[in-house]
Motif scaffolding. Structure first.
Motif, PDB file in Angstrom:
ATOM      1  N   TYR A 154     -10.843  43.659  19.020  1.00 18.48           N
ATOM      2  CA  TYR A 154     -10.064  43.264  17.837  1.00 18.48           C
ATOM      3  C   TYR A 154      -8.618  42.971  18.223  1.00 18.48           C
ATOM      4  CZ  TYR A 154     -13.412  44.052  14.057  1.00 18.48           C
ATOM      5  OH  TYR A 154     -14.472  43.947  13.188  1.00 18.48           O
ATOM      6  N   ASN A 162     -14.659  39.644  15.293  1.00 15.94           N
ATOM      7  CA  ASN A 162     -14.051  39.314  13.997  1.00 15.94           C
ATOM      8  C   ASN A 162     -15.108  38.883  12.991  1.00 15.94           C
ATOM      9  OD1 ASN A 162     -11.307  39.875  14.431  1.00 15.94           O
ATOM     10  ND2 ASN A 162     -10.980  37.923  15.468  1.00 15.94           N
ATOM     11  N   THR A 165     -17.000  41.875  11.223  1.00 18.51           N
ATOM     12  CA  THR A 165     -16.197  42.906  10.569  1.00 18.51           C
ATOM     13  C   THR A 165     -16.893  43.520   9.360  1.00 18.51           C
ATOM     14  OG1 THR A 165     -14.149  41.888  11.340  1.00 18.51           O
ATOM     15  CG2 THR A 165     -13.971  43.388   9.478  1.00 18.51           C
ATOM     16  N   ILE A 169     -17.071  47.712   9.427  1.00 14.77           N
ATOM     17  CA  ILE A 169     -16.366  48.619   8.514  1.00 14.77           C
ATOM     18  C   ILE A 169     -17.249  49.771   8.032  1.00 14.77           C
ATOM     19  CG2 ILE A 169     -15.324  48.773   6.210  1.00 14.77           C
ATOM     20  CD1 ILE A 169     -13.947  46.095   6.822  1.00 14.77           C
ATOM     21  N   LEU A 198      -7.164  46.652  10.334  1.00 10.91           N
ATOM     22  CA  LEU A 198      -8.025  45.735   9.586  1.00 10.91           C
ATOM     23  C   LEU A 198      -7.577  45.636   8.131  1.00 10.91           C
ATOM     24  CD1 LEU A 198     -11.529  46.745  11.016  1.00 10.91           C
ATOM     25  CD2 LEU A 198     -10.253  44.651  11.504  1.00 10.91           C
TER      26      LEU A 198
END
Length: 219
Positions: A154, A162, A165, A169, A198
């Motif tokens: 990242y 990316n 993501t 998460i 993020l």
């Protein structure tokens, strides 16, 4: 340290326990010797490449752990880099084995390989498979290289991570949740920092996972 008896055990064709124990000892030595493991790189890599295809799952798992540690700590990249493709080929079927520890150790090996030489790993193919295996289920020690790797990717703006993501998460939320022993204190702080980064970049990413923000100390 790498006396003949250890290599003899690790090379045994008759006894699974001898092989797995021998490879396990090599793994711990590689993990704790730092760069002083370098002179043994060729001999150990030759052995570990064979054990990555072992019929015994415990030996195979230990070999994945040992291989990652050797690559991470050895400075003899001219010896191990030509084997990257072979290692990746041998790790791939481990990711399909039901036993959690093998998957965890294979994941840790992949991440140590990426940390050492990200340019030598096909990230577009490897990262989706890796993220799908997270969070790790059994060998929590391997969470350290996994989240160091993800954080670094990242940080570098790597496009594949990316694009993943939305899957990453929920994983971050899971490892910040109990059980506490999933992460070392240092790795927990790194994961929290990643959540902060993020969130700062795009708050909308956390619309479905607000608890991740609480666990990271943001809310």
């Amino acid at each position: 340290i790498f006396e003949k008896p250890i290599l003899k055990f690790a090379s045994s064709e008759a006894d699974n326990l001898e092989r797995s124990t021998g490879v396990g000892v090599i793994a711990e030595c590689a993990a704790n010797m730092g760069a002083t493991v370098t002179p043994y790189t060729g001999k150990l890599m030759h052995l570990l490449l064979k054990r990555l295809s072992d019929t015994d799952n415990e030996t195979k798992s230990n070999a994945a752990y040992a291989t990652g540690q050797l690559i991470l700590h050895s400075t003899d990249s001219s010896t191990y880099l030509p084997q990257y493709e072979t290692i990746l080929h041998k790790l791939a079927p481990m990711l399909q084995i039901p036993e959690a520890r093998i998957k965890d150790n294979a994941s840790g090996c992949l991440c140590r390989m990426i940390l050492a030489h990200p340019d030598r790993v096909p990230l577009a193919q490897v990262l989706p498979a890796l993220v799908d295996l997270l969070p790790l289920k059994e060998d929590y020690e391997e969470n350290t290289p996994v989240y160091q790797c993800i954080y670094k990717l990242y940080e570098q703006g790597e496009p594949t991570i990316n694009s993943l993501t939305s899957k990453v998460i929920p994983v971050l939320e899971s490892v910040l949740s109990p059980p506490e022993d999933q992460l070392s204190d240092e790795t927990r702080e790194l994961v929290r920092k990643l959540v902060h980064n993020l969130y700062s970049a795009n708050q909308a990413l956390f619309a479905a996972n607000p608890n991740a923000l609480k666990l990271a100390g943001i809310l």
